[in-house]
Design a protein around this motif. Sequence first.
Motif, PDB file in Angstrom:
ATOM      1  N   ARG A 215      -7.236  -0.155  -6.807  1.00 55.20           N
ATOM      2  CA  ARG A 215      -7.035   1.162  -7.905  1.00 55.20           C
ATOM      3  C   ARG A 215      -7.162   2.086  -7.024  1.00 55.20           C
ATOM      4  O   ARG A 215      -8.112   2.456  -6.119  1.00 55.20           O
ATOM      5  CB  ARG A 215      -8.173   0.951  -8.921  1.00 55.20           C
ATOM      6  N   HIS A 216      -6.398   3.216  -7.038  1.00 56.40           N
ATOM      7  CA  HIS A 216      -6.411   4.738  -6.614  1.00 56.40           C
ATOM      8  C   HIS A 216      -6.649   5.302  -7.971  1.00 56.40           C
ATOM      9  O   HIS A 216      -6.610   4.903  -9.110  1.00 56.40           O
ATOM     10  CB  HIS A 216      -5.036   4.882  -6.024  1.00 56.40           C
ATOM     11  N   GLN A 217      -6.884   6.477  -7.958  1.00 54.14           N
ATOM     12  CA  GLN A 217      -7.055   7.424  -9.047  1.00 54.14           C
ATOM     13  C   GLN A 217      -5.848   7.555  -9.873  1.00 54.14           C
ATOM     14  O   GLN A 217      -6.120   7.585 -11.117  1.00 54.14           O
ATOM     15  CB  GLN A 217      -7.358   8.833  -8.589  1.00 54.14           C
ATOM     16  N   VAL A 218      -4.757   7.653  -9.421  1.00 55.19           N
ATOM     17  CA  VAL A 218      -3.661   7.703 -10.207  1.00 55.19           C
ATOM     18  C   VAL A 218      -2.634   6.411 -10.234  1.00 55.19           C
ATOM     19  O   VAL A 218      -1.424   6.852 -10.811  1.00 55.19           O
ATOM     20  CB  VAL A 218      -2.893   8.988  -9.743  1.00 55.19           C
ATOM     21  N   ALA A 219      -3.070   5.711  -9.520  1.00 61.98           N
ATOM     22  CA  ALA A 219      -2.000   4.314  -9.532  1.00 61.98           C
ATOM     23  C   ALA A 219      -2.817   3.033  -9.417  1.00 61.98           C
ATOM     24  O   ALA A 219      -4.226   3.184  -8.745  1.00 61.98           O
ATOM     25  CB  ALA A 219      -1.019   4.476  -8.402  1.00 61.98           C
ATOM     26  N   VAL A 220      -2.184   2.072  -9.609  1.00 58.65           N
ATOM     27  CA  VAL A 220      -2.949   0.786  -9.580  1.00 58.65           C
ATOM     28  C   VAL A 220      -2.061  -0.401  -8.861  1.00 58.65           C
ATOM     29  O   VAL A 220      -0.750  -0.362  -9.409  1.00 58.65           O
ATOM     30  CB  VAL A 220      -3.473   0.177 -10.777  1.00 58.65           C
ATOM     31  N   LEU A 221      -2.544  -1.092  -7.989  1.00 57.01           N
ATOM     32  CA  LEU A 221      -1.777  -2.172  -7.455  1.00 57.01           C
ATOM     33  C   LEU A 221      -2.408  -3.409  -7.917  1.00 57.01           C
ATOM     34  O   LEU A 221      -3.658  -3.985  -7.926  1.00 57.01           O
ATOM     35  CB  LEU A 221      -1.796  -1.949  -5.839  1.00 57.01           C
ATOM     36  N   GLN A 222      -1.572  -4.235  -8.440  1.00 55.52           N
ATOM     37  CA  GLN A 222      -1.975  -5.815  -8.441  1.00 55.52           C
ATOM     38  C   GLN A 222      -1.157  -6.593  -7.821  1.00 55.52           C
ATOM     39  O   GLN A 222       0.035  -6.620  -7.915  1.00 55.52           O
ATOM     40  CB  GLN A 222      -2.014  -5.991 -10.021  1.00 55.52           C
TER      41      GLN A 222
ATOM     42  N   ARG B 180      -8.983   2.744 -14.480  1.00 58.85           N
ATOM     43  CA  ARG B 180      -9.932   1.836 -15.045  1.00 58.85           C
ATOM     44  C   ARG B 180      -9.821   1.690 -16.448  1.00 58.85           C
ATOM     45  O   ARG B 180     -10.585   0.905 -17.261  1.00 58.85           O
ATOM     46  CB  ARG B 180     -11.541   2.465 -15.078  1.00 58.85           C
ATOM     47  N   SER B 181      -8.675   1.703 -16.951  1.00 59.53           N
ATOM     48  CA  SER B 181      -8.453   1.729 -18.531  1.00 59.53           C
ATOM     49  C   SER B 181      -8.347   0.258 -18.846  1.00 59.53           C
ATOM     50  O   SER B 181      -7.780  -0.604 -18.000  1.00 59.53           O
ATOM     51  CB  SER B 181      -7.064   2.430 -18.804  1.00 59.53           C
ATOM     52  N   GLU B 182      -8.317  -0.053 -20.162  1.00 57.20           N
ATOM     53  CA  GLU B 182      -8.215  -1.239 -20.326  1.00 57.20           C
ATOM     54  C   GLU B 182      -6.678  -2.033 -20.405  1.00 57.20           C
ATOM     55  O   GLU B 182      -6.493  -3.010 -20.182  1.00 57.20           O
ATOM     56  CB  GLU B 182      -8.532  -1.449 -22.067  1.00 57.20           C
ATOM     57  N   GLU B 183      -5.692  -0.955 -20.569  1.00 57.63           N
ATOM     58  CA  GLU B 183      -4.458  -1.207 -20.065  1.00 57.63           C
ATOM     59  C   GLU B 183      -4.129  -2.020 -18.948  1.00 57.63           C
ATOM     60  O   GLU B 183      -3.563  -2.904 -18.686  1.00 57.63           O
ATOM     61  CB  GLU B 183      -3.667  -0.064 -20.319  1.00 57.63           C
ATOM     62  N   THR B 184      -4.840  -1.401 -17.863  1.00 57.07           N
ATOM     63  CA  THR B 184      -4.704  -1.819 -16.330  1.00 57.07           C
ATOM     64  C   THR B 184      -5.321  -3.397 -16.264  1.00 57.07           C
ATOM     65  O   THR B 184      -5.014  -4.198 -15.494  1.00 57.07           O
ATOM     66  CB  THR B 184      -5.047  -1.210 -15.305  1.00 57.07           C
ATOM     67  N   THR B 185      -6.572  -3.360 -16.966  1.00 58.49           N
ATOM     68  CA  THR B 185      -7.068  -4.818 -16.798  1.00 58.49           C
ATOM     69  C   THR B 185      -6.337  -5.707 -17.607  1.00 58.49           C
ATOM     70  O   THR B 185      -6.398  -6.942 -17.013  1.00 58.49           O
ATOM     71  CB  THR B 185      -8.616  -4.559 -17.360  1.00 58.49           C
ATOM     72  N   ARG B 186      -5.446  -5.318 -18.573  1.00 60.47           N
ATOM     73  CA  ARG B 186      -4.939  -6.442 -19.324  1.00 60.47           C
ATOM     74  C   ARG B 186      -3.641  -6.945 -18.678  1.00 60.47           C
ATOM     75  O   ARG B 186      -3.075  -7.790 -18.827  1.00 60.47           O
ATOM     76  CB  ARG B 186      -4.341  -5.511 -20.551  1.00 60.47           C
TER      77      ARG B 186
ATOM     78  N   GLU C  41       0.856  -1.119  -0.072  1.00 65.15           N
ATOM     79  CA  GLU C  41       0.111   0.052   0.034  1.00 65.15           C
ATOM     80  C   GLU C  41       0.820   1.404   0.048  1.00 65.15           C
ATOM     81  O   GLU C  41       0.326   2.291  -0.489  1.00 65.15           O
ATOM     82  CB  GLU C  41      -0.873   0.105   1.208  1.00 65.15           C
ATOM     83  N   ALA C  42       2.002   1.177   0.793  1.00 69.26           N
ATOM     84  CA  ALA C  42       2.805   2.406   0.682  1.00 69.26           C
ATOM     85  C   ALA C  42       3.282   2.581  -0.684  1.00 69.26           C
ATOM     86  O   ALA C  42       3.475   3.837  -1.108  1.00 69.26           O
ATOM     87  CB  ALA C  42       4.057   2.231   1.637  1.00 69.26           C
ATOM     88  N   ILE C  43       3.891   1.685  -1.340  1.00 66.45           N
ATOM     89  CA  ILE C  43       4.141   1.744  -2.897  1.00 66.45           C
ATOM     90  C   ILE C  43       3.232   2.320  -3.710  1.00 66.45           C
ATOM     91  O   ILE C  43       3.412   3.135  -4.631  1.00 66.45           O
ATOM     92  CB  ILE C  43       4.733   0.530  -3.485  1.00 66.45           C
ATOM     93  N   LEU C  44       1.909   1.770  -3.492  1.00 64.73           N
ATOM     94  CA  LEU C  44       0.715   2.465  -4.073  1.00 64.73           C
ATOM     95  C   LEU C  44       0.298   3.799  -3.853  1.00 64.73           C
ATOM     96  O   LEU C  44       0.105   4.883  -4.988  1.00 64.73           O
ATOM     97  CB  LEU C  44      -0.646   1.644  -3.939  1.00 64.73           C
ATOM     98  N   ARG C  45       0.684   4.289  -2.811  1.00 61.05           N
ATOM     99  CA  ARG C  45       0.365   5.576  -2.390  1.00 61.05           C
ATOM    100  C   ARG C  45       1.308   6.507  -2.766  1.00 61.05           C
ATOM    101  O   ARG C  45       1.099   7.719  -3.170  1.00 61.05           O
ATOM    102  CB  ARG C  45       0.326   5.829  -0.851  1.00 61.05           C
TER     103      ARG C  45
ATOM    104  N   PRO D 277       2.084   4.090 -11.736  1.00 61.67           N
ATOM    105  CA  PRO D 277       1.139   5.229 -11.663  1.00 61.67           C
ATOM    106  C   PRO D 277       0.390   5.162 -13.205  1.00 61.67           C
ATOM    107  O   PRO D 277       0.955   4.807 -14.228  1.00 61.67           O
ATOM    108  CB  PRO D 277       2.031   6.287 -11.936  1.00 61.67           C
ATOM    109  N   VAL D 278      -0.932   5.602 -13.337  1.00 65.76           N
ATOM    110  CA  VAL D 278      -1.442   5.484 -14.422  1.00 65.76           C
ATOM    111  C   VAL D 278      -2.338   6.819 -14.634  1.00 65.76           C
ATOM    112  O   VAL D 278      -2.813   7.624 -13.499  1.00 65.76           O
ATOM    113  CB  VAL D 278      -2.523   4.246 -14.341  1.00 65.76           C
TER     114      VAL D 278
END
Length: 246
Positions: A162-169, A96-102, A22-26, A91-92
Amino acid sequence: MNEMRLIVDPPARGTWNMAVDEAILRGAADLGVPTLRFYGWSEPTLSLGYFQKYEDRRQHEASKECACVRRASGGGAIMHDRELTYSFVAPVRDSRSEETTRWFDLFHETLIQVLATWSIRAHLSGKPQADSRQEPFLCFQRRHEVDVIVDGNKVCGSAQRRHQVAVLQHGSVILQQSACAPELPGLEEITGHEISAGHLIDRWKDLLKSTFQSTYQEVPLTDKELESAQEIESVKFAHSDWTHKR
């Protein structure tokens, strides 16, 4: 992605593992580059999906004495023991883009290719048949179309936050069966191949680097991230209010 940070961490307690993710995500937007992290768990730990009820863990007898954490991502409970966990944070512009779902396909398809180097035949689950019954408690007894399957057994699944400007998987690969989840065979029991976490990391990270067309910088967490992880662990993942919130 021209550059990624690579972190290979030693096994740690579950609350710390979740806090670091979570720290990396933030801090992803400030860091400006994706982070690929591999890690293990210092003791058998049950992680509940964000929406699961804490009391539901009582239905799983084998893990009742294990440490328990609640993830910030959804899905079923995971027994983290004789397995490898990965996380990927980037960072994205649009979470919600198709790229992150991919990313689900990207990580799971590369894992399938890596397993093939050990002559292990794996495939994506494909769309499961509709089932009106309640989903099983354990994640690895559930099926989603991008899960990695070997000989009818799920060996890898992933989830996103998902955060507004980043995504963690993050996701897990079962290497060996755990006494705390005896109903779930690992790659060794299914295939007879004894694959260490280190060997899997070495082959997987090389293929991911090629797939992302990127280079790695093997650098640790920043001081700011460490500070953030310590605070997040204390006030969130190690706190009973979070673990028992549902």
